[in-house]
Design a protein around this motif. Structure first.
Motif, PDB file in Angstrom:
ATOM      1  N   UNK A 421       0.828  -1.226  -0.092  1.00  0.00           N
ATOM      2  CA  UNK A 421      -0.018   0.016   0.006  1.00  0.00           C
ATOM      3  C   UNK A 421       0.727   1.142  -0.096  1.00  0.00           C
ATOM      4  N   UNK A 422       2.113   1.353   0.697  1.00  0.00           N
ATOM      5  CA  UNK A 422       2.707   2.409   0.615  1.00  0.00           C
ATOM      6  C   UNK A 422       4.357   1.932   0.336  1.00  0.00           C
ATOM      7  N   UNK A 423       5.156   2.968  -0.001  1.00  0.00           N
ATOM      8  CA  UNK A 423       6.359   2.637  -0.268  1.00  0.00           C
ATOM      9  C   UNK A 423       7.171   2.029   0.918  1.00  0.00           C
ATOM     10  N   UNK A 424       8.199   0.947   0.542  1.00  0.00           N
ATOM     11  CA  UNK A 424       8.858   0.524   1.761  1.00  0.00           C
ATOM     12  C   UNK A 424      10.549   0.590   1.202  1.00  0.00           C
ATOM     13  N   UNK A 425      11.457   0.558   2.015  1.00  0.00           N
ATOM     14  CA  UNK A 425      12.669   0.932   2.023  1.00  0.00           C
ATOM     15  C   UNK A 425      13.533  -0.429   1.102  1.00  0.00           C
TER      16      UNK A 425
END
Length: 463
Positions: A421-425
């Motif tokens: 759902x959201x950017x991850x490292x």
């Protein structure tokens, strides 16, 4: 205390017990429990690898007790087929009980002898062929089919074409879900072998593992027309086809065209291990256009099997483009590789107006300028989605090389709490940079946008 519980409460309790052995132990607690609960013990039967010795006793139990035969709704048979199995355990064979059934199935004395030898020799396909027609209320079956399963194939052909004894006693009248797997990794399961299953009127969902159309030849006619109705073809009630680890170089046209009300088609390709050829999405596009799927198909998935295609060459060919999907008036969900969608025509012209979710895979950074080109075409689509695809609610982009292995040699689920759902490292920053404009227009339009990585999903979710 349990002995005074109402029968419906006891049945509800039994249905919550997952292990069949535990249900059987409960049913054995008293005569009341046995007569009440034993049918529920047989509601779902699973025989896995190592359960060879349980198959012939199961057939005897079913043959002796029609009530238990009627109770079986779900059957899973993944036993290990082996010509040497009879040496591992003593085969149960009661001629007084089974001979009348075998005689009913046989069309000649020679065939009767063949059945008897196969059953006494514990050839598992013969026991499965004897078992399945005895289950009148069977709703789902999942089974492994051995190579050269003569009696099983013969039974299936006769049962689905109304031959003796099925002309007076039809089989599989309640069957809805069918899943078949070919254990043999060299031959695969041919289309002609699974086609009889498409004749069963009640079946709606078909899953096949290692289904193949065989090897392609120079004489293959890619533009062959769909078989005309009534010309020895099959008309099936199946609405969902799921082909896993399969190879259909010709686009599985016989299976697709047999289903006039096909709603979902899912195909996951493998290049090696069974007869076939390279992935040919264009053939599937032609098969679907030649069928009735243009008015009925709601979900289309064409991709490689999970764990495959990580190192696949990215050389494009004329067979990569699946073709325009604009004519599919009911198509809501699409899952395709980027090679199969990008073409001379922009996406906004080849996608159906009924589209609700789109997942595009193999969007690798190593493809050079293809990812920026894709994101720009998708951005234009989203900007105009209210006029072109007003029902669109989700867009996913998946790559094989988005995962940053260099900086994250080990991967844990803690890194993936917000994924996708959201950017991850652990996703390469360059991926988010290229897709930032697309993410922004999706947010403005209220469309869910996800960046995914195939390695991450195969490692954590698919296996």
């Amino acid at each position: 205390m349990a002995s005074i519980l109402p029968e419906d409460i006891l049945i509800l309790i039994t249905d919550q017990i997952e292990a069949r052995l535990d249900r059987l132990n409960l049913a054995s607690c008293s005569r009341r429990f046995y007569h009440l609960l034993q049918p529920h013990v047989y509601k779902s039967i699973i025989l896995g690898y190592g359960d060879d010795a349980r198959l012939s006793p199961l057939v005897h139990t079913i043959a002796r007790n029609p009530t238990l035969a009627q109770a079986v709704l779900h059957l899973t048979l993944h036993i290990q087929y082996s010509a040497w199995a009879c040496f591992k355990h003593k085969v149960q064979y009661d001629p007084i009980l089974l001979n009348p059934i075998v005689k009913m199935y046989s069309h000649s004395n020679t065939e009767w002898i063949l059945w008897e030898r196969a059953l006494k020799g514990d050839m598992h396909d013969s026991w499965v062929a004897l078992l399945l027609p005895q289950l009148p209320n069977l709703q789902s079956v999942e089974t492994t089919v051995p190579f050269d399963s003569e009696l099983f194939d013969r039974m299936l052909e006769r049962a689905t074409t109304g031959q003796k004894p099925f002309d007076t006693k039809p089989a599989f009248s309640s069957l809805i879900d069918v899943s078949v797997l070919r254990l043999d990794t060299v031959q695969g399961l041919s289309v002609s072998e699974v086609m009889p299953l498409f004749r069963i009127p009640s079946v709606r969902h078909f899953t096949g593992v290692k289904v193949t159309e065989g090897r392609s030849t120079d004489s293959d006619d890619e533009d062959q027309p769909a078989p005309p109705p009534g010309a020895g073809t099959v008309t099936s009630s199946i609405t969902e086809i799921d082909l896993r680890a399969s190879n259909g170089y010709r686009g599985m046209r016989n299976l697709i065209c047999a289903c006039p009300n096909l709603q979902s088609f899912k195909y996951r390709h493998i290049d090696e291990g069974i007869p076939g050829h390279w992935f040919n999405p264009a053939a599937f596009g032609r098969s679907l256009l030649a069928s009735s799927a243009r008015a009925s198909l709601e979900s289309l998935w064409l991709d490689y099997e999970s764990g495959e295609d990580f190192e696949t060459s990215f050389i494009t060919t004329m067979d990569d483009f699946v073709g325009s999907l604009a004519e599919f008036t009911a198509l809501k969900h699409i899952h395709l590789r980027v090679q199969n969608l990008l073409h001379s025509k922009p996406l906004i012209e080849i996608l159906p107006s009924s589209l609700e979710s789109l997942c595009i895979t193999s969007c690798n950074l190593s493809l050079g300028g293809r990812l920026p080109l894709l994101t720009e075409q998708l951005r234009v689509l989203i900007v105009h989605f209210r006029e072109q695809t007003p029902g669109l609610v989700q867009l996913d982009i998946q790559g094989n090389d988005f995962f940053d292995k260099k900086n994250y040699p080990t991967l844990s689920k803690d890194m993936l709490k917000s994924y996708p759902q959201q950017p991850v490292s652990c996703i390469k920053p360059g991926v988010y940079e290229i897709t930032s404009g697309l993410r922004a227009v999706c947010a403005d339009a209220g469309i869910r946008f996800h960046v995914r990585d195939r390695y991450i999903e195969w490692h954590f979710y698919d296996r």
